[in-house]
Design an enzyme around this catalytic site. Structure first.
Site, PDB file in Angstrom:
ATOM      1  N   SER A 234       0.842  -1.193   0.000  1.00  0.00           N
ATOM      2  CA  SER A 234       0.000   0.000   0.000  1.00  0.00           C
ATOM      3  C   SER A 234       0.882   1.249   0.000  1.00  0.00           C
ATOM      4  CB  SER A 234      -0.887   0.044   1.249  1.00  0.00           C
ATOM      5  OG  SER A 234      -1.393   1.370   1.391  1.00  0.00           O
TER       6      SER A 234
ATOM      7  N   HIS B  66      -1.355  -1.292  -4.176  1.00  0.00           N
ATOM      8  CA  HIS B  66      -2.624  -0.984  -3.496  1.00  0.00           C
ATOM      9  C   HIS B  66      -2.680   0.517  -3.250  1.00  0.00           C
ATOM     10  CE1 HIS B  66      -6.112  -2.083  -1.019  1.00  0.00           C
ATOM     11  NE2 HIS B  66      -5.665  -1.264  -0.087  1.00  0.00           N
TER      12      HIS B  66
ATOM     13  N   ASP C  26      -4.670   3.493  -1.599  1.00  0.00           N
ATOM     14  CA  ASP C  26      -5.684   3.767  -0.573  1.00  0.00           C
ATOM     15  C   ASP C  26      -6.226   5.188  -0.690  1.00  0.00           C
ATOM     16  OD1 ASP C  26      -3.942   1.703   1.716  1.00  0.00           O
ATOM     17  OD2 ASP C  26      -6.022   1.430   1.066  1.00  0.00           O
TER      18      ASP C  26
ATOM     19  N   MET D 204      -8.745   8.017   0.402  1.00  0.00           N
ATOM     20  CA  MET D 204      -9.553   8.358   1.589  1.00  0.00           C
ATOM     21  C   MET D 204     -10.073   9.788   1.442  1.00  0.00           C
ATOM     22  SD  MET D 204      -7.059   6.879   4.542  1.00  0.00           S
ATOM     23  CE  MET D 204      -6.503   5.176   4.475  1.00  0.00           C
TER      24      MET D 204
ATOM     25  N   HIS E 117      -8.428   1.116  -3.645  1.00  0.00           N
ATOM     26  CA  HIS E 117      -9.332   0.919  -2.506  1.00  0.00           C
ATOM     27  C   HIS E 117      -9.988   2.261  -2.173  1.00  0.00           C
ATOM     28  CE1 HIS E 117      -9.628  -0.308   2.041  1.00  0.00           C
ATOM     29  NE2 HIS E 117     -10.806  -0.184   1.479  1.00  0.00           N
TER      30      HIS E 117
ATOM     31  N   MET F 261     -12.044   4.391  -0.029  1.00  0.00           N
ATOM     32  CA  MET F 261     -12.662   4.590   1.280  1.00  0.00           C
ATOM     33  C   MET F 261     -13.317   5.973   1.237  1.00  0.00           C
ATOM     34  SD  MET F 261      -9.548   2.977   3.472  1.00  0.00           S
ATOM     35  CE  MET F 261      -8.437   3.178   2.078  1.00  0.00           C
TER      36      MET F 261
ATOM     37  N   MET G 145     -11.269  -6.235   5.482  1.00  0.00           N
ATOM     38  CA  MET G 145     -10.489  -5.336   6.335  1.00  0.00           C
ATOM     39  C   MET G 145     -10.155  -6.019   7.647  1.00  0.00           C
ATOM     40  SD  MET G 145     -10.032  -2.759   4.489  1.00  0.00           S
ATOM     41  CE  MET G 145      -9.119  -1.806   5.699  1.00  0.00           C
TER      42      MET G 145
ATOM     43  N   ASP H 238      -6.578  -6.916   4.242  1.00  0.00           N
ATOM     44  CA  ASP H 238      -6.014  -5.573   4.259  1.00  0.00           C
ATOM     45  C   ASP H 238      -5.979  -4.988   5.666  1.00  0.00           C
ATOM     46  OD1 ASP H 238      -6.990  -2.449   2.554  1.00  0.00           O
ATOM     47  OD2 ASP H 238      -5.193  -3.047   3.658  1.00  0.00           O
TER      48      ASP H 238
HETATM   49  C1  DX5 Z   1      -6.361   1.221   5.843  1.00  0.00           C
HETATM   50  C2  DX5 Z   1      -5.930   0.829   4.424  1.00  0.00           C
HETATM   51  C3  DX5 Z   1      -4.870  -0.230   4.417  1.00  0.00           C
HETATM   52  C4  DX5 Z   1      -3.571   0.211   5.125  1.00  0.00           C
HETATM   53  C5  DX5 Z   1      -2.642  -0.974   5.280  1.00  0.00           C
HETATM   54  O1  DX5 Z   1      -7.540   1.962   5.796  1.00  0.00           O
HETATM   55  O2  DX5 Z   1      -7.023   0.357   3.678  1.00  0.00           O
HETATM   56  O3  DX5 Z   1      -4.586  -0.597   3.057  1.00  0.00           O
HETATM   57  O4  DX5 Z   1      -2.942   1.208   4.347  1.00  0.00           O
HETATM   58  O5  DX5 Z   1      -1.518  -0.522   6.041  1.00  0.00           O
HETATM   59  P1  DX5 Z   1      -0.786  -1.538   7.044  1.00  0.00           P
HETATM   60  O6  DX5 Z   1      -0.326  -2.696   6.195  1.00  0.00           O
HETATM   61  O7  DX5 Z   1       0.335  -0.740   7.614  1.00  0.00           O
HETATM   62  O8  DX5 Z   1      -1.815  -1.948   8.058  1.00  0.00           O
HETATM   63 ZN    ZN Z   2      -6.522  -0.503   1.719  1.00  0.00          ZN
END
Ligand code: DX5
Ligand code: ZN
Length: 222
Positions: free
Chosen positions: A13, A36, A38, A40, A69, A71, A140, A178
């Site tokens: 990620s 990946h 992320d 947000m 991903h 969010m 998750m 994840d």
């Molecule tokens: C959290 C993300 C994950 C996160 C994973 O909301 O969706 O992808 O970045 O990070 P680690 O591997 O450090 O938990």
């Molecule tokens: Zn993620």
């Protein structure tokens, strides 16, 4: 193909990467299978990361499939920007849409893989009947919003349920986990039946990220 018949997919990620030099950070994980991304929005989760423009910049610096991903609230409104930014899989949260199946069908109609994700507090059972509409399920194992959190092993129950359902129906759906995946947690996720593993801090906090990627893949190979 059941989980055992394919090699584990490792998806670093970039949330854990140094945003000031993403080209170098992508280079540093050249051994990875996917990247990946992320996204947000500061509403669906209490954190703001990056959007479609950064996703597009990432796609210019890697040939690896982008596992995006989302969010975010109201994913229907934004998915086109991620499709156009080069996503190979767009994963939205079932808690953020009234109609996950229509969104999945739209994504597939645009030539991208359709994935859904669910918060730790959301049950998987209501989504099993429609699994065939999806290419990926992102389970998750932390509360979405931040990297570096502690792995929640009880979430593996969802993985076991998914593995049974997918194998019994002969579906081609990737189970991805994840959150909190590291050398000390990945084996139990593999045992539960995962196909793909997101790792942020375990990879980018490592001395040599590619070594961490190699080690995670080896530990997830049953
Ligand atoms: C959290 C993300 C994950 C996160 C994973 O909301 O969706 O992808 O970045 O990070 P680690 O591997 O450090 O938990
Ligand atoms: Zn993620």
């Amino acid at each position: 193909m059941s989980e055992a018949s394919r090699s584990p997919i490792i998806a670093p990620s970039i949330l854990a990467a140094d945003f000031s030099c993403l080209d170098r950070e992508l280079e540093a994980v050249s051994h990875a299978d996917w990247i990946h991304v992320d996204v947000m929005d500061g509403h669906f989760v209490p954190n703001l990361s990056f959007g479609a423009d950064v996703t597009k910049a990432v796609s210019r610096h890697t040939d690896k499939p982008l596992d995006v991903h989302l969010m975010i609230e109201d994913p229907e409104r934004w998915v086109d920007s991620y499709i156009n930014a080069g996503a190979s899989c767009v994963i939205f949260h079932v808690e953020a849409t009234e109609d996950p199946v229509s969104l999945a069908r739209y994504l597939r109609s645009q030539g991208v893989r359709a994935g859904f994700s669910l918060r730790p507090g959301t049950a998987i059972e209501p989504y099993l009947p429609d699994l065939h509409e999806f290419d990926e399920v992102l389970v998750m194992s932390v509360e979405p919003g931040f990297g570096g959190q502690k792995f929640m092993p009880e979430q593996l129950e969802k993985v076991r349920t998914l593995r049974k359902e997918i194998d019994s129906r002969g579906l081609e759906v990737t189970i991805e986990i994840d959150g909190g995946i590291s050398a000390s947690t990945i084996a139990q996720a593999a045992e539960a039946g995962c196909d793909a593993y997101v790792a942020g801090s375990a990879v980018y906090k490592a001395e040599v990220p590619n070594d961490a990627v190699d080690e995670l893949r080896a530990l997830a190979t049953l």
